[in-house]
Design an enzyme around this catalytic site. Structure first.
Site: not given
Ligand SMILES: Nc1nc2c(c(CN[C@H]3C=C[C@H](O)[C@@H]3O)cn2[C@@H]2O[C@H](COP(=O)(O)O)[C@@H](O)[C@H]2O)c(=O)[nH]1
Length: 306
Positions: A215, A283, A213
């Site tokens: 991000d 990821d 993903f």
């Molecule tokens: N690649 C990727 N990006 C992810 C996640 C997740 C949450 N996934 C949940 C699923 C299971 C786990 O237990 C996680 O809790 C959020 N994001 C992204 O991160 C950024 C937020 O950052 P900060 O501002 O520091 O909170 C924002 O772009 C958000 O869209 C992920 O898994 N992978």
């Protein structure tokens, strides 16, 4: 997600601001002996889960709003996940399709117990309305019916979401070509798979087709690992917190090269260690490393996609 793979590879092979370093991928893969450190979905303990349809509704709303937290330095993804969880535990109908269509900005803030305006709040409200309206119009108000209609295919679910919900159509134009990233649609599939442990509503026969993903955290981790190399201009923009314009070549390259690099990592693990790992597993490992390191500089783009 074949189109995510092919179009991001197209960008990676032409990129000017971001380079994928294959030697560094090899070093990282050798360093962990091809075994991706296991990170539990919901390792933070912040998500709603009741093993039923309400969890599916929760995850769809969560991922409809899962973007751009950084403009408020105190806000993070955790606030959203936990805020929606608490809201649902207090009121099981908080995320019903008719309710979603009527939230205002101040009501959303209240729901999340957030004391001030959310970043790009108007878009968050608009996207909530879009989800509520389309769920009601095409899926009897229930996200679980959306999931049921994909025939246990992750590919079909992503395509179905993109067809029905314009806000999930995460793409970009790069040198005149359309590039697909589908960050929030894919993370919804991954969240179902993670939450339901690959069973029930989380059972997808083609889960391996999901990419990472793209991000703003994962590219920062890949850079720290040495896998992504930035031009000096891009490095200094990111390190000085300068905004990277949405739709710019730099932004497309950061996101596309991250997806491409992880696909290369997967291929190498398969070739060298004979192990089939999922991009989702890589990821979650990379992302969990990134969020534990608050000082890691990341790119800042105002976007509803990530
Ligand atoms: N690649 C990727 N990006 C992810 C996640 C997740 C949450 N996934 C949940 C699923 C299971 C786990 O237990 C996680 O809790 C959020 N994001 C992204 O991160 C950024 C937020 O950052 P900060 O501002 O520091 O909170 C924002 O772009 C958000 O869209 C992920 O898994 N992978």
């Amino acid at each position: 997600m074949e189109e995510v793979r092919t179009t991001t590879a197209w960008v990676a092979t032409r990129a000017a601001h971001v380079k994928v370093d294959s030697l560094e991928i090899e070093k990282v893969v050798d360093g962990i002996q091809g075994a991706i450190p296991k990170v539990e979905w919901n390792f933070e303990g912040i998500h709603y889960f009741d093993n039923g349809p309400l969890t599916v509704q929760y995850l769809l709303v969560l991922d409809a709003l899962n973007f751009c937290f950084w403009p408020d330095k105190d806000l993070s993804y955790d606030h959203l996940a936990l805020g929606l969880k608490d809201a649902l535990e207090n009121d099981k109908s908080a995320l019903d399709a008719d309710r979603l269509q009527n939230y205002t900005g101040p009501q959303l803030r209240e729901l999340l117990k957030w004391p001030r305006r959310l970043p790009i709040e108007e878009e968050r409200v608009r996207l909530l309305h879009e989800v509520g309206l389309e769920l009601e119009r095409s899926f009897g108000g229930q996200a679980v019916n959306l999931v049921r209609s994909c025939g246990n295919s992750a590919e079909s679910l992503v395509a179905l979401i993109a067809r029905h919900f314009p806000g999930f159509r995460d793409h970009s134009l790069y040198k005149g070509h359309q590039i697909f990233l589908y960050k929030r649609a894919q993370i919804f599939v991954a969240d179902l798979w993670g939450a339901f442990k690959g069973r029930g509503y989380g059972d997808f026969y083609d889960i391996k087709s999901v990419t990472i993903f793209a991000d703003y955290i994962v590219p920062a981790v890949l850079r720290q690992l040495g896998i992504l190399k930035y031009s000096s201009a891009l490095s200094s923009s990111i390190d000085s917190n300068k905004e990277i314009v949405a739709g710019s070549e730099e932004e497309a390259e950061l996101r596309a090269c991250s997806i491409y690099a992880v696909e290369k990592m997967r291929e190498l693990i398969k070739r060298k260690f004979g192990k089939q790992v999922l991009s989702i597993e890589i990821d979650l490992w990379l992302w969990s490393c990134g969020v534990q390191n608050a000082s890691l500089p990341h790119h800042r783009t105002l976007s509803i996609y990530y």
